[in-house]
Write a protein that holds these residues in place. Structure first.
Motif, short mmCIF file in Angstrom:
data_model
loop_
_atom_site.label_atom_id
_atom_site.label_comp_id
_atom_site.label_asym_id
_atom_site.label_seq_id
_atom_site.Cartn_x
_atom_site.Cartn_y
_atom_site.Cartn_z
N ASN A 181 0.83 -1.21 0.00
CA ASN A 181 0.00 0.00 0.00
C ASN A 181 0.86 1.26 0.00
O ASN A 181 0.57 2.22 -0.71
CB ASN A 181 -0.91 0.02 1.23
CG ASN A 181 -2.25 -0.61 0.95
OD1 ASN A 181 -2.87 -0.32 -0.07
ND2 ASN A 181 -2.70 -1.48 1.83
N ASN A 185 1.09 4.04 -3.05
CA ASN A 185 0.91 5.47 -2.79
C ASN A 185 2.11 6.27 -3.28
O ASN A 185 1.95 7.35 -3.85
CB ASN A 185 0.71 5.72 -1.29
CG ASN A 185 -0.68 5.36 -0.82
OD1 ASN A 185 -1.58 5.14 -1.64
ND2 ASN A 185 -0.86 5.27 0.48
N LYS A 249 -7.55 11.14 -4.51
CA LYS A 249 -7.49 10.63 -5.88
C LYS A 249 -8.86 10.71 -6.56
O LYS A 249 -9.89 10.75 -5.88
CB LYS A 249 -6.96 9.20 -5.86
CG LYS A 249 -5.49 9.20 -5.46
CD LYS A 249 -4.92 7.86 -5.18
CE LYS A 249 -3.55 8.06 -4.51
NZ LYS A 249 -2.99 6.82 -4.01
N GLY A 258 -6.15 2.38 1.80
CA GLY A 258 -4.77 1.88 1.89
C GLY A 258 -4.13 2.21 3.23
O GLY A 258 -3.69 1.31 3.96
MG LIG Z 1 -3.36 4.07 -1.33
#
Ligand SMILES: [Mg+2]
Ligand SMILES: Nc1ncnc2c1ncn2[C@@H]1O[C@H](COP(=O)(O)OP(=O)(O)OP(=O)(O)O)[C@@H](O)[C@H]1O
Length: 320
Positions: A181, A185, A249, A258
């Motif tokens: 995760n 990112n 996002k 996440g």
């Molecule tokens: Mg993420």
């Protein structure tokens, strides 16, 4: 502030001092009828205020976790029924291509929903954690391989010279997932390419701020770090990024689960998470795992001792 002539009063606010912003509290009395002056004391409560803000933040995460965990748990049961019935249908349908295509779509959707529910359950710490002895450097080797297809050519992966002798007691699946995760990112923060640095080392931490429990952390830990040279995270957002469903996002690009799952994983391991990030200067996430039993310390008011929570947990240096 409830100020009346001759009456005691108390007020709090920000004061722009030469060395930076200070939170001050004033307690005093007006100096008497007809007098505009006052007598009182000014307290610097900057640390107390910051602690209170963090506490509220972690309480909020805790209650969000309870809600999300309850929902995810029940949702998971419904998914299990769907999976079971899909398997029965699959066996009954045969080779009819149109029907099979639809069954495959349902199967993929259920798989995606299951991954989502798993992240929520990790965040809420409603999953059993199976601990095993793991070498963080080996975990990073495995991750490194997985990343090749995930990151694309624009991102260079660098490995800090880690200490291969380090061993921690951890859930391989949860830790791997948390690191993945963080790497995804990092990738998203470097759309034009950059550098992703992975590291594992024994570290001594002195009074740093854990982003998950909000406390100050001091002691020896095994740190697994993921650093990117990307966009960095604005200060105002740093307080929110671990909330489930918080995402910057675009729709369909991120669910905002996440880091919530990373938070759950870190807590399950009685660890901490440090974040250094400046807008434009990249970000570094460090997962801290307890180094040796009883070696966990913290600077906050005597919260018992780390020893009780550290029972059964260890991070040792292998003799190999
Ligand atoms: Mg993420
Ligand atoms: N390395 C990073 N650099 C810059 N911003 C980051 C970084 N890591 C996380 N963020 C910010 O934190 C937000 C939350 O991250 P999180 O991983 O929880 O959700 P997401 O990536 O948006 O969606 P998901 O992980 O569910 O696909 C991101 O939307 C992004 O704004």
């Amino acid at each position: 502030a409830g100020r009346h002539l001759g009456q005691p009063f108390e007020c709090e606010g920000w004061w722009q001092a030469a060395g930076g912003r200070r939170r001050i509290r004033i307690r005093g009395r007006s100096a008497g009828p007809g007098d505009l002056g006052m007598l009182g004391l000014v307290w610097n409560v900057t640390r107390e205020h910051a602690f209170q803000v963090r506490l509220t933040q972690s309480e909020k995460l805790e209650s969000l976790g309870r809600m999300a965990g309850g929902l995810a748990h029940d949702f998971n049961n419904h998914l299990a029924v769907l999976v079971g019935n899909l398997e029965l249908l699959d066996a009954a349908v045969g080779r009819e291509p149109g029907v099979r295509r639809r069954l495959d779509t349902i199967d993929r959707t259920i798989t995606a929903a299951t991954a989502l529910v798993r992240s929520l359950l990790t965040f809420a710490r409603r999953r059993t954690v199976e601990m095993e002895s793991i070498r963080p450097t080996e975990l990073l080797d495995e991750l490194h391989e997985m990343l090749a297809s995930l990151l694309g050519r624009q991102i260079r992966v660098v490995r800090d010279a880690g200490d291969a002798a380090l061993v921690v007691d951890a859930s391989r699946e949860q830790l791997q997932n948390a690191l993945l995760n963080l790497c995804v990112n990092a990738r998203d923060a470097m759309p034009d390419g950059g550098e992703l640095t992975l590291g594992a080392a024994a570290v001594a931490i002195a009074c740093e701020h854990c982003r998950i429990c909000g406390e100050e952390v001091t002691g020896s830990f095994v740190a697994i770090s993921v650093r990117d040279s990307g966009a960095g995270i604005p200060l105002a957002l740093q307080e929110r990024i671990f909330e489930p469903f918080f995402t910057t996002k675009a729709e369909g690009q991120g669910t905002g689960l996440g880091l919530a799952a990373v938070a759950g994983c870190v807590t399950s391991h009685q660890g901490h998470l440090l974040l250094d990030s400046t807008p434009g200067g990249g970000s570094c996430f460090r997962i801290l795992l307890p180094f040796t039993q009883g070696a966990v310390g913290d600077c906050s008011s005597g919260a018992g001792s780390g020893a009780a929570t550290a029972v059964g947990r260890k991070a040792i240096v292998a003799s190999a």
